[in-house]
Write an enzyme that holds these catalytic residues in place. Sequence first.
Site, PDB file in Angstrom:
ATOM      1  N   ASP A 160     -18.123  -3.224  46.779  1.00 32.96           N
ATOM      2  CA  ASP A 160     -19.125  -2.429  46.069  1.00 32.96           C
ATOM      3  C   ASP A 160     -18.421  -1.655  44.948  1.00 32.96           C
ATOM      4  OD1 ASP A 160     -21.581  -1.245  45.599  1.00 32.96           O
ATOM      5  OD2 ASP A 160     -21.962  -0.918  47.731  1.00 32.96           O
ATOM      6  N   ASP A 218     -30.552  -3.365  45.247  1.00 29.89           N
ATOM      7  CA  ASP A 218     -30.501  -3.587  46.699  1.00 29.89           C
ATOM      8  C   ASP A 218     -31.842  -4.098  47.210  1.00 29.89           C
ATOM      9  OD1 ASP A 218     -28.225  -2.072  46.256  1.00 29.89           O
ATOM     10  OD2 ASP A 218     -28.482  -0.888  48.079  1.00 29.89           O
TER      11      ASP A 218
HETATM   12  C1  GLA Z   1     -24.927  -0.218  48.269  1.00 29.32           C
HETATM   13  C2  GLA Z   1     -25.096  -1.714  48.446  1.00 29.32           C
HETATM   14  C3  GLA Z   1     -25.731  -2.036  49.780  1.00 29.32           C
HETATM   15  C4  GLA Z   1     -24.893  -1.464  50.890  1.00 29.32           C
HETATM   16  C5  GLA Z   1     -24.695   0.024  50.666  1.00 29.32           C
HETATM   17  C6  GLA Z   1     -23.730   0.627  51.644  1.00 29.32           C
HETATM   18  O1  GLA Z   1     -26.139   0.439  48.163  1.00 29.32           O
HETATM   19  O2  GLA Z   1     -25.881  -2.230  47.413  1.00 29.32           O
HETATM   20  O3  GLA Z   1     -25.859  -3.435  49.932  1.00 29.32           O
HETATM   21  O4  GLA Z   1     -23.665  -2.128  50.959  1.00 29.32           O
HETATM   22  O5  GLA Z   1     -24.194   0.305  49.364  1.00 29.32           O
HETATM   23  O6  GLA Z   1     -23.551   1.977  51.435  1.00 29.32           O
END
Ligand code: GLA
Length: 418
Positions: A160, A218
Amino acid sequence: MSFRMLLSIVLTLMVARLTLSLDNGLARLPPMGFQAWVRFRWRTDCDLDPKNCLSEALIRTMADLVVEKGFKDVGYEYVNIDDCWMATERDPSGKLIADPIRFPNGMKSLADYVHSKGLKIGIYESMGYQTCQGFPGTFEHIDDDAKTFAEWGIDFVKMDTCHTPRGQLVSEGFKNFSRALNSTGRPIVFSCEWPHVGPHPDWDTMFNYCNTIRNGRDVQDSWDAVTSIIENFAKNQVIFKNVSGPGRYNDPDQLIIGDYALSYEQSKTQMALWAIMAAQLLMSNDLRDLPAWAEDILKNKEIIAVDQDPLGIMGQRIVNETRMQVWTKPLANGSFAAVFFCPFHGIPYDYTTTPRKLGFHTGTIYKIRELFEHKDLGTFQTDDSVTVTVNPYGSVMIRADPVMSSHKPGTHFKINPL
Ligand code: GLA
């Protein structure tokens, strides 16, 4: 300069070249497995919620169920832990450690367990100072963290970008971590997540460093999130299609089939469109508690075969009407898949088309099969009409394989709601 010195310089340059690009031979087909995030999130209090807190016990149980419920048999392979697995601090030597209460035996032991089931294990990090949930990030620890993951036996890293320091280029972070993973010598799928804000990168270059790239927001446990991801893919389909293929796949995020939000019809749509997009299929659900219909959708071998087609081509939306979208994907050996998705409320809608309008090869006779109902629909020539009936928010998915046999007319088919 002595011959020895020259040889050593040449060898060093060769090794440097070898670690320059992501040629790790992995993800030739879109990865499949389980990912903890959408379903289990930041549940870290095991006293409060022992059943659902992110822990060694939970991940072991999910690995057990991937095998026991037959998900492994149809291709689900990775068991991926997401954010919140770490202790809040690195150990005194600077090494990442798993939370000692929730993962009492540590990551190496958990990886060994997952491997003993014939599965692979994935982990999560962020290239900033902290992960999105505030755990230690990999910034200034890239080489050490890559080594730690390799020592533990990790097979998949989701990277990430939360808390990346100002002025630090995200693309550099991916490159550096990718090189660090390559240098460990362990085959590790590298799954990158591009931040949702700011300018988009040159995806083609980024795929020299990443096996999969999350290129949108997400997924949440909601139909709106699923449809907005579908729109993002459709809007960027030319770019996304051109940069993807074996070893490099776009990632529309996790499957939420079997969670709280999606109906039966909506779940069919997520599965069908993720497969047509050649997406990685990482289901984020509670495998202890899946409705039978959700399990059936997720384990549909014919749809999985479309996702896992060796050509690895991302499908495209070719029709976008208020009541019907049509997506098609070329498959190996001259076959095609198509999804008819009804994004509209109301009643089941009929849609009539022909192999020609779907872009199938002119002059070829196709045997067409519906993949949710597992029904042969007959053989069709270029201008034969094919009518499908699609329930609101649902999808009908067909596969068309070229045949040499004589032509038998196809039939109208109707897919009934449950
Ligand atoms: C981000 C990512 C998610 C997840 C969260 C974890 O929002 O996009 O897929 O991994 O972080 O904190």
